[in-house]
Each structure stands twice: as structure tokens, then as C-alpha cells.
Design an enzyme around this catalytic site. Sequence first.
Site, short mmCIF file in Angstrom:
data_model
loop_
_atom_site.label_atom_id
_atom_site.label_comp_id
_atom_site.label_asym_id
_atom_site.label_seq_id
_atom_site.Cartn_x
_atom_site.Cartn_y
_atom_site.Cartn_z
N HIS A 176 0.98 5.27 1.12
CA HIS A 176 0.40 6.30 1.98
C HIS A 176 0.45 7.65 1.26
O HIS A 176 1.47 8.01 0.66
CB HIS A 176 1.21 6.45 3.27
CG HIS A 176 1.19 5.27 4.18
ND1 HIS A 176 0.36 5.20 5.28
CD2 HIS A 176 1.90 4.12 4.17
CE1 HIS A 176 0.56 4.05 5.91
NE2 HIS A 176 1.50 3.38 5.26
N HIS A 229 0.85 -1.20 0.00
CA HIS A 229 0.00 0.00 0.00
C HIS A 229 0.88 1.23 0.00
O HIS A 229 2.03 1.19 0.43
CB HIS A 229 -0.94 0.02 1.20
CG HIS A 229 -0.24 -0.18 2.51
ND1 HIS A 229 0.14 -1.41 2.97
CD2 HIS A 229 0.16 0.72 3.45
CE1 HIS A 229 0.76 -1.28 4.13
NE2 HIS A 229 0.80 0.00 4.44
P1 AMP Z 1 1.94 0.32 7.32
O1 AMP Z 1 2.55 0.63 8.67
O2 AMP Z 1 2.67 0.99 6.20
O3 AMP Z 1 1.76 -1.16 7.12
O4 AMP Z 1 0.52 1.00 7.35
C1 AMP Z 1 -0.68 0.32 7.60
C2 AMP Z 1 -1.75 1.36 7.72
O5 AMP Z 1 -3.00 0.72 7.61
C3 AMP Z 1 -1.76 2.13 9.05
O6 AMP Z 1 -1.58 3.51 8.79
C4 AMP Z 1 -3.11 1.80 9.64
O7 AMP Z 1 -3.69 2.89 10.32
C5 AMP Z 1 -3.91 1.42 8.41
N1 AMP Z 1 -5.04 0.54 8.67
C6 AMP Z 1 -5.03 -0.61 9.36
N2 AMP Z 1 -6.26 -1.15 9.39
C7 AMP Z 1 -7.07 -0.32 8.68
C8 AMP Z 1 -8.45 -0.32 8.34
N3 AMP Z 1 -9.28 -1.31 8.74
N4 AMP Z 1 -8.93 0.70 7.60
C9 AMP Z 1 -8.12 1.69 7.19
N5 AMP Z 1 -6.80 1.75 7.47
C10 AMP Z 1 -6.28 0.76 8.22
#
Ligand code: AMP
Length: 140
Positions: A104, A102
Site C-alpha cells: 500500500h 501487495h
Molecule cells: P489488504 O487488507 O492489505 O489485503 O488490502 C487489500 C486492498 O485491496 C484493500 O485496500 C482493498 O480496497 C483493495 N481492493 C480490493 N479489491 C480491489 C479491486 N478490485 N481494485 C482495487 N483495489 C481493490
Amino acid sequence: MGRKDDCIFCKIIAGDIPSLRVWDSPVGVAFLDVNPLAEGHTLLVPRQHFADLRDMPPDTLGQLLAVAPALCAAIIAATGATGVNFLQNTGASSGQVVLHTHFHFIPRRDGDGLGYRWNAGNYSEGRAEVLQGAIAEALG
Ligand code: AMP
Ligand code: ZN
């Protein structure tokens, strides 16, 4: 379509977990991060499950990232932010928690207090050239 049953983003893409989507296409979706670093923090996610950037087929990545300029501009327009950090974490050491690739989009403003500890260093004599060769060779 590659889906991983215990993956939270695969569940979001399938609609099994709700999300606030801002973009939906055959190649991917974008939705608001549930725990934003700033209001409007958005995640761009391929529909297929790929653990991290290394696993992404270049064509799929290109199709997904084609929306990045418009998404960045839309986030700025909608939030009033004056900048965006476009960020991808690969590997736990980088901060990756969700093992489904993903990107950001984090809205930024002057003085918002976000940011990296950007502890820039220097190379010892000859070390940069060694790394240049190693990376170029690994790329093939
Ligand atoms: P990363 O640390 O790059 O893996 O980022 C994962 C991101 O996913 C974090 O910023 C979380 O806040 C976000 N996240 C986790 N679960 C959800 C969810 N159900 N809906 C939206 N964002 C999420
Ligand atoms: Zn997944």
C-alpha cells in the site's frame, strides 16, 4: 507465470477485472485502490501470485520494489500529499484481506485523521535479548 484462479489481484493483472493502472511492468503493476484510505491510495502488486511477503523470492521482490521511490514521489506530486505510508500486511491478523502480496502507498497529510493506534510498550528485563536471539536464529 503463477496465477491463482480465485484471486482477485490475479484477475486484475490478467485484465479480467478492470483497474486504474499507474504503472505496468513485466514484474508487477500498480493501480488505484478501489476503496482508498485517501485519494491516490495505490497498490503495488507482483504479477505472479505469492500469498504474502514470506513467499516472495528476494530477486522478484527487489525488482518490484525498485519502483517504490519513484511511485512514492509521483503519488506525492500528483495528490499534493505531504507524506506516504508504505505498508504491507502479511496474515489476516495484520489486516491482510487479499492473499496476493501487495504494498500500500497511502497519501498522508497533517491532521488527516488516519494512522495507527501505536501503543508502544516496553520489554521486561531480558525479554528483548531472548527475542533478538530467537529471530536471529530463525533467520539462519
Ligand atoms: P489488504 O487488507 O492489505 O489485503 O488490502 C487489500 C486492498 O485491496 C484493500 O485496500 C482493498 O480496497 C483493495 N481492493 C480490493 N479489491 C480491489 C479491486 N478490485 N481494485 C482495487 N483495489 C481493490
Ligand atoms: Zn493472485
